[in-house]
Design a protein around this motif. Structure first.
Motif, mmCIF file in Angstrom:
data_model
loop_
_atom_site.group_PDB
_atom_site.id
_atom_site.type_symbol
_atom_site.label_atom_id
_atom_site.label_comp_id
_atom_site.label_asym_id
_atom_site.label_seq_id
_atom_site.Cartn_x
_atom_site.Cartn_y
_atom_site.Cartn_z
ATOM 1 N N ASN A 215 6.668 19.510 13.082
ATOM 2 C CA ASN A 215 5.993 18.216 13.217
ATOM 3 C C ASN A 215 5.069 17.878 12.056
ATOM 4 O OD1 ASN A 215 6.561 19.198 16.227
ATOM 5 N ND2 ASN A 215 6.742 16.983 16.050
ATOM 6 N N LEU A 216 5.417 18.334 10.853
ATOM 7 C CA LEU A 216 4.647 17.986 9.668
ATOM 8 C C LEU A 216 5.341 16.829 8.953
ATOM 9 C CD1 LEU A 216 3.817 21.557 8.329
ATOM 10 C CD2 LEU A 216 2.378 20.037 9.706
ATOM 11 N N VAL A 217 4.552 15.866 8.496
ATOM 12 C CA VAL A 217 5.070 14.738 7.729
ATOM 13 C C VAL A 217 4.357 14.725 6.389
ATOM 14 C CG1 VAL A 217 3.435 13.071 8.750
ATOM 15 C CG2 VAL A 217 5.542 12.251 7.704
ATOM 16 N N SER A 218 5.098 14.433 5.333
ATOM 17 C CA SER A 218 4.476 14.283 4.020
ATOM 18 C C SER A 218 4.926 12.965 3.414
ATOM 19 C CB SER A 218 4.820 15.455 3.103
ATOM 20 O OG SER A 218 6.197 15.466 2.832
ATOM 21 N N ALA A 219 3.995 12.326 2.716
ATOM 22 C CA ALA A 219 4.284 11.098 1.985
ATOM 23 C C ALA A 219 3.961 11.387 0.533
ATOM 24 C CB ALA A 219 3.448 9.957 2.518
ATOM 25 N N SER A 220 4.968 11.296 -0.333
ATOM 26 C CA SER A 220 4.786 11.675 -1.735
ATOM 27 C C SER A 220 5.210 10.554 -2.661
ATOM 28 C CB SER A 220 5.637 12.902 -2.066
ATOM 29 O OG SER A 220 5.298 13.985 -1.247
ATOM 30 N N ASN A 221 4.459 10.425 -3.748
ATOM 31 C CA ASN A 221 4.897 9.603 -4.871
ATOM 32 C C ASN A 221 4.805 10.471 -6.116
ATOM 33 O OD1 ASN A 221 2.208 9.575 -5.747
ATOM 34 N ND2 ASN A 221 1.855 7.441 -5.179
ATOM 35 N N SER A 222 4.872 9.892 -7.291
ATOM 36 C CA SER A 222 4.878 10.703 -8.509
ATOM 37 C C SER A 222 3.528 11.348 -8.802
ATOM 38 C CB SER A 222 5.311 9.850 -9.706
ATOM 39 O OG SER A 222 4.420 8.763 -9.868
ATOM 40 N N LEU B 234 0.847 12.057 -6.065
ATOM 41 C CA LEU B 234 0.197 12.821 -5.008
ATOM 42 C C LEU B 234 1.057 12.925 -3.757
ATOM 43 C CD1 LEU B 234 -2.001 10.840 -2.779
ATOM 44 C CD2 LEU B 234 -1.790 9.836 -5.035
ATOM 45 N N THR B 235 0.629 13.840 -2.898
ATOM 46 C CA THR B 235 1.259 14.034 -1.595
ATOM 47 C C THR B 235 0.185 13.961 -0.523
ATOM 48 O OG1 THR B 235 3.010 15.422 -2.523
ATOM 49 C CG2 THR B 235 2.587 15.636 -0.159
ATOM 50 N N ILE B 236 0.441 13.156 0.489
ATOM 51 C CA ILE B 236 -0.454 13.027 1.639
ATOM 52 C C ILE B 236 0.251 13.691 2.812
ATOM 53 C CG2 ILE B 236 -1.680 11.424 3.144
ATOM 54 C CD1 ILE B 236 -2.554 11.184 0.239
ATOM 55 N N ASN B 237 -0.430 14.629 3.470
ATOM 56 C CA ASN B 237 0.167 15.355 4.589
ATOM 57 C C ASN B 237 -0.425 14.907 5.913
ATOM 58 O OD1 ASN B 237 1.930 17.180 3.130
ATOM 59 N ND2 ASN B 237 0.050 18.099 2.350
ATOM 60 N N GLY B 238 0.397 14.983 6.932
ATOM 61 C CA GLY B 238 -0.041 14.651 8.277
ATOM 62 C C GLY B 238 0.884 15.291 9.288
ATOM 63 N N THR B 239 0.805 14.800 10.510
ATOM 64 C CA THR B 239 1.675 15.293 11.575
ATOM 65 C C THR B 239 2.406 14.120 12.214
ATOM 66 O OG1 THR B 239 -0.072 15.181 13.244
ATOM 67 C CG2 THR B 239 0.213 17.292 12.075
ATOM 68 N N TRP B 240 3.504 14.442 12.869
ATOM 69 C CA TRP B 240 4.267 13.443 13.599
ATOM 70 C C TRP B 240 4.816 14.060 14.872
ATOM 71 C CZ3 TRP B 240 9.600 13.575 14.705
ATOM 72 C CH2 TRP B 240 10.308 14.636 14.127
ATOM 73 N N SER B 241 5.059 13.236 15.858
ATOM 74 C CA SER B 241 5.724 13.682 17.079
ATOM 75 C C SER B 241 6.343 12.466 17.764
ATOM 76 C CB SER B 241 4.753 14.397 18.020
ATOM 77 O OG SER B 241 3.710 13.531 18.425
ATOM 78 N N ILE B 242 7.229 12.755 18.674
ATOM 79 C CA ILE B 242 7.877 11.723 19.476
ATOM 80 C C ILE B 242 7.489 11.984 20.926
ATOM 81 C CG2 ILE B 242 10.067 10.680 20.183
ATOM 82 C CD1 ILE B 242 9.553 10.395 17.189
ATOM 83 N N ASN C 250 0.815 -1.222 0.000
ATOM 84 C CA ASN C 250 0.000 0.000 0.000
ATOM 85 C C ASN C 250 0.849 1.273 0.000
ATOM 86 O OD1 ASN C 250 -2.269 -1.623 0.115
ATOM 87 N ND2 ASN C 250 -2.543 -1.370 2.312
ATOM 88 N N PHE C 251 2.131 1.144 0.348
ATOM 89 C CA PHE C 251 2.993 2.313 0.479
ATOM 90 C C PHE C 251 4.148 2.312 -0.528
ATOM 91 C CE2 PHE C 251 0.866 1.378 4.423
ATOM 92 C CZ PHE C 251 0.237 2.585 4.663
ATOM 93 N N ASN C 252 4.097 1.374 -1.478
ATOM 94 C CA ASN C 252 5.130 1.328 -2.513
ATOM 95 C C ASN C 252 5.199 2.656 -3.260
ATOM 96 O OD1 ASN C 252 5.780 -1.299 -1.891
ATOM 97 N ND2 ASN C 252 4.724 -2.205 -3.637
ATOM 98 N N GLY C 253 6.408 3.155 -3.442
ATOM 99 C CA GLY C 253 6.616 4.381 -4.208
ATOM 100 C C GLY C 253 6.473 5.661 -3.405
ATOM 101 N N PHE C 254 6.050 5.579 -2.136
ATOM 102 C CA PHE C 254 5.909 6.776 -1.307
ATOM 103 C C PHE C 254 7.196 7.036 -0.535
ATOM 104 C CE2 PHE C 254 1.412 6.063 -1.994
ATOM 105 C CZ PHE C 254 0.915 7.356 -2.086
ATOM 106 N N ASN C 255 7.607 8.294 -0.539
ATOM 107 C CA ASN C 255 8.738 8.757 0.257
ATOM 108 C C ASN C 255 8.210 9.661 1.354
ATOM 109 O OD1 ASN C 255 10.955 7.569 -1.237
ATOM 110 N ND2 ASN C 255 10.300 8.929 -2.886
ATOM 111 N N PHE C 256 8.605 9.368 2.580
ATOM 112 C CA PHE C 256 8.143 10.118 3.748
ATOM 113 C C PHE C 256 9.215 11.114 4.161
ATOM 114 C CE2 PHE C 256 5.543 6.428 3.693
ATOM 115 C CZ PHE C 256 4.400 6.703 4.406
ATOM 116 N N THR C 257 8.778 12.339 4.422
ATOM 117 C CA THR C 257 9.660 13.382 4.939
ATOM 118 C C THR C 257 9.077 13.862 6.265
ATOM 119 O OG1 THR C 257 10.223 14.071 2.700
ATOM 120 C CG2 THR C 257 10.712 15.627 4.483
#
Length: 145
Positions: free
Chosen positions: A70-77, A79-87, A58-65
């Motif tokens: 605390n913003l996270v993005s998952a992008s492929n060729s 689309l980009t899906i945005n979210g948040t992250w924290s520790i 389901n996550f093939n081709g996505f690169n996470f930044t």
């Protein structure tokens, strides 16, 4: 002569059986070093086990930044899906908390994941569900430059 041969054989056998297998280097898992690790470079999902099935594809081709604020993005060729992250620290265990609000696959990995391994190039995560008792696993590996 037989005694010497027998002693040499015993020492060689002991030496071979006592060698430890090399294991991946894992640093102590702290809020600081997990934050530093994930925020450096881009990452990909190399394993996602959802209770009883492998959903890595389901996550093939996505690169996470894992970016600043605390913003996270998952992008492929496409689309980009945005979210948040924290520790966070919970009962002496470090957690990576992911929150995505769109795309069903990304909502699936929105959770508070216990960090079970951290190296400079790999983060292994685990989540034990409270309701159904299933265990999920998520692994991120750093993309090569």
């Amino acid at each position: 002569m037989k005694k010497i041969f027998a002693l040499v054989t015993v020492f060689i056998a002991l030496g071979l059986t006592s060698c430890k297998k090399d294991e991946p280097s894992t640093s102590t898992i702290t809020t600081s070093n997990v934050t530093t690790t994930v925020s450096a470079g881009t990452w990909r999902v190399t394993y996602y086990w959802d209770t009883n099935r492998d959903e890595t594809a389901n996550f093939n081709g996505f690169n996470f930044t894992f970016g600043t604020s605390n913003l996270v993005s998952a992008s492929n060729s496409l689309l980009t899906i945005n979210g948040t992250w924290s520790i966070a620290n919970d009962e002496s265990k470090e957690k990576l908390i992911l929150a995505f609000t769109t795309s069903a696959n990304f909502i699936e990995i929105s959770d508070d994941w216990h960090v079970i391994e951290r190296t400079d190039t790999k983060i292994r995560l685990q989540d034990v569900s409270g309701g159904n008792g299933g265990t999920d696993y998520l692994t991120f590996e750093k993309n090569e430059i």
